[in-house]
Design an enzyme around this catalytic site. Structure first.
Site, PDB file in Angstrom:
ATOM      1  N   HIS A 145       0.834  -1.205   0.000  1.00 49.68           N
ATOM      2  CA  HIS A 145       0.000   0.000   0.000  1.00 49.68           C
ATOM      3  C   HIS A 145       0.873   1.260   0.000  1.00 49.68           C
ATOM      4  CE1 HIS A 145      -3.519  -2.361   0.546  1.00 49.68           C
ATOM      5  NE2 HIS A 145      -3.481  -2.488   1.853  1.00 49.68           N
ATOM      6  N   ARG A 167      -9.536   3.168  -7.102  1.00 49.77           N
ATOM      7  CA  ARG A 167     -10.994   3.191  -6.988  1.00 49.77           C
ATOM      8  C   ARG A 167     -11.411   4.646  -6.805  1.00 49.77           C
ATOM      9  NH1 ARG A 167     -13.993  -0.200  -2.111  1.00 49.77           N
ATOM     10  NH2 ARG A 167     -16.070  -0.357  -3.042  1.00 49.77           N
ATOM     11  N   TYR A 230     -11.004  -0.021 -10.273  1.00 52.86           N
ATOM     12  CA  TYR A 230     -11.982  -0.923  -9.674  1.00 52.86           C
ATOM     13  C   TYR A 230     -13.260  -0.933 -10.492  1.00 52.86           C
ATOM     14  CZ  TYR A 230     -14.820  -2.777  -5.766  1.00 52.86           C
ATOM     15  OH  TYR A 230     -15.653  -3.519  -4.970  1.00 52.86           O
ATOM     16  N   LYS A 287     -19.102  -4.924   0.716  1.00 50.67           N
ATOM     17  CA  LYS A 287     -20.165  -4.786  -0.284  1.00 50.67           C
ATOM     18  C   LYS A 287     -19.632  -4.913  -1.702  1.00 50.67           C
ATOM     19  CE  LYS A 287     -23.725  -1.959   1.977  1.00 50.67           C
ATOM     20  NZ  LYS A 287     -24.508  -0.690   1.864  1.00 50.67           N
ATOM     21  N   GLY A 288     -18.555  -4.199  -1.967  1.00 53.54           N
ATOM     22  CA  GLY A 288     -17.977  -4.259  -3.301  1.00 53.54           C
ATOM     23  C   GLY A 288     -18.803  -3.575  -4.374  1.00 53.54           C
TER      24      GLY A 288
END
Length: 329
Positions: A145, A167, A230, A287-288
């Site tokens: 990260h 994302r 994403y 959740k995605g």
């Protein structure tokens, strides 16, 4: 937090290293169950204020990557054939770990096992673990990260291929908020408003999302860097698998690409997370969905994020790739 002792819960798990596989398969040494339990037990006795610390101006979780880890990583020796996955936290890192593992399995580079497949974050391993990594046979699969400027210089010198996933910032913030409040090694019990302010000021683990994005935008011409989003992967995972396989030089047939993408949807990963992540699966795979920020942001918070995005990323190639207008307005 209750942890199933019959699983190997992957709070933060793997580093590839030479173990039992043969041939050119990538190898993995895992953080043991007892190591994970030790970290969780330490977290229960650690105040929220003590769980984070600053290293060279950036916040990090003390229990998972203490200063000795970060110092050791700085001199890590990369290899040209290393497989590196990079992401700002909660941008789809663990999802991409699963995708890459399946791609490598189909390519004959790695065997699929039933145990956890969370990739190694190099900053979670201290000098002793990194010595094992340095002695491991190739190819090694690792992740981080870290801000691109803090990734060990040898990865750029060796021209190691890096897959970077981003994302949209609004969904990233919401996901990071829930992750922090449910992960025992991170500060918890924060209100969304409080966390929003911390995220926007960069006072969260691994620092500012926007600092990461601006830095990666400068590397978009690097042929050894592939940036995916994403949202694009959610929209067309099959094409994403095809492009990622090509980038790393894995020659998959169309049938293999279809098989990998079919098994790698976020929902499929979430359903199998009990096997891959133990009782922590719901933390890593919540959740995605795209657009969950609308259930959390106030109009004022949305406008504040818009202003920062316009100031930092509007007009950049990564900003365009993030398709902010579609996903964040």
């Amino acid at each position: 937090m209750a942890v199933n002792s019959h699983k190997s819960p992957s709070v933060f798990l793997q580093v590839p290293t030479g173990v039992t596989n043969t041939g050119n398969a990538s190898h993995i040494v895992k953080m043991s169950f007892s190591d994970v339990m030790t970290k969780i037990q330490m977290a229960e006795k650690t105040s929220d204020a003590e769980k984070m610390y600053t290293y060279k101006g950036v916040l990090y979780p003390r229990l998972m990557c203490p200063e000795e880890n970060l110092k050791a990583v700085e001199t890590m020796e990369a290899r040209e054939d290393d497989i590196m996955l990079v992401a700002y936290p909660k941008c789809g890192f663990n999802w991409m770990v699963g995708v890459l593992n399946k791609i490598m399995a189909e390519a004959g580079v790695q065997k699929i096992e039933t145990e956890s497949k969370v990739a190694p974050l190099i900053e979670f391993f201290g000098p002793d673990k990194l010595k094992i990594v340095n002695e491991a046979p190739s190819p090694r699969f690792m992740g981080t990260h870290l801000h691109p400027d803090n990734i060990p210089a040898s990865f750029y010198e060796k021209k190691t291929k890096m897959l970077v996933i981003f994302r949209n910032p609004k969904d990233t913030l919401v996901s990071y908020f829930h992750f922090s409040n449910n992960n025992p090694v991170l500060p918890s019990g924060q209100s969304f408003d409080s966390y929003f302010s911390q995220f926007m000021s960069g006072d969260v683990g691994w620092g500012s999302y926007f600092d990461h994005a601006v830095a990666w935008d400068k590397k978009m011409d690097d042929p050894n860097v592939m940036i995916v989003t994403y949202e694009a992967l959610k929209q067309n995972l099959t094409e994403g698998v095809r492009q990622i396989s090509t980038f790393f030089g894995f020659k998959l047939t169309e049938d293999q690409i279809q098989q990998v993408s079919g098994q790698s949807t976020f929902n499929a990963m979430k359903q199998s997370s009990a096997d891959t992540h133990g009782n922590l699966g719901n933390i890593f795979f919540r959740k995605g969905v795209v657009g969950d920020w609308k259930n959390n942001f106030t109009p004022e918070q949305s406008r504040e994020m818009d202003e920062v995005f316009n100031k930092r990323l509007a007009g950049t190639r990564l900003g365009a790739k993030l398709n902010y207008q579609q996903y964040c307005q």
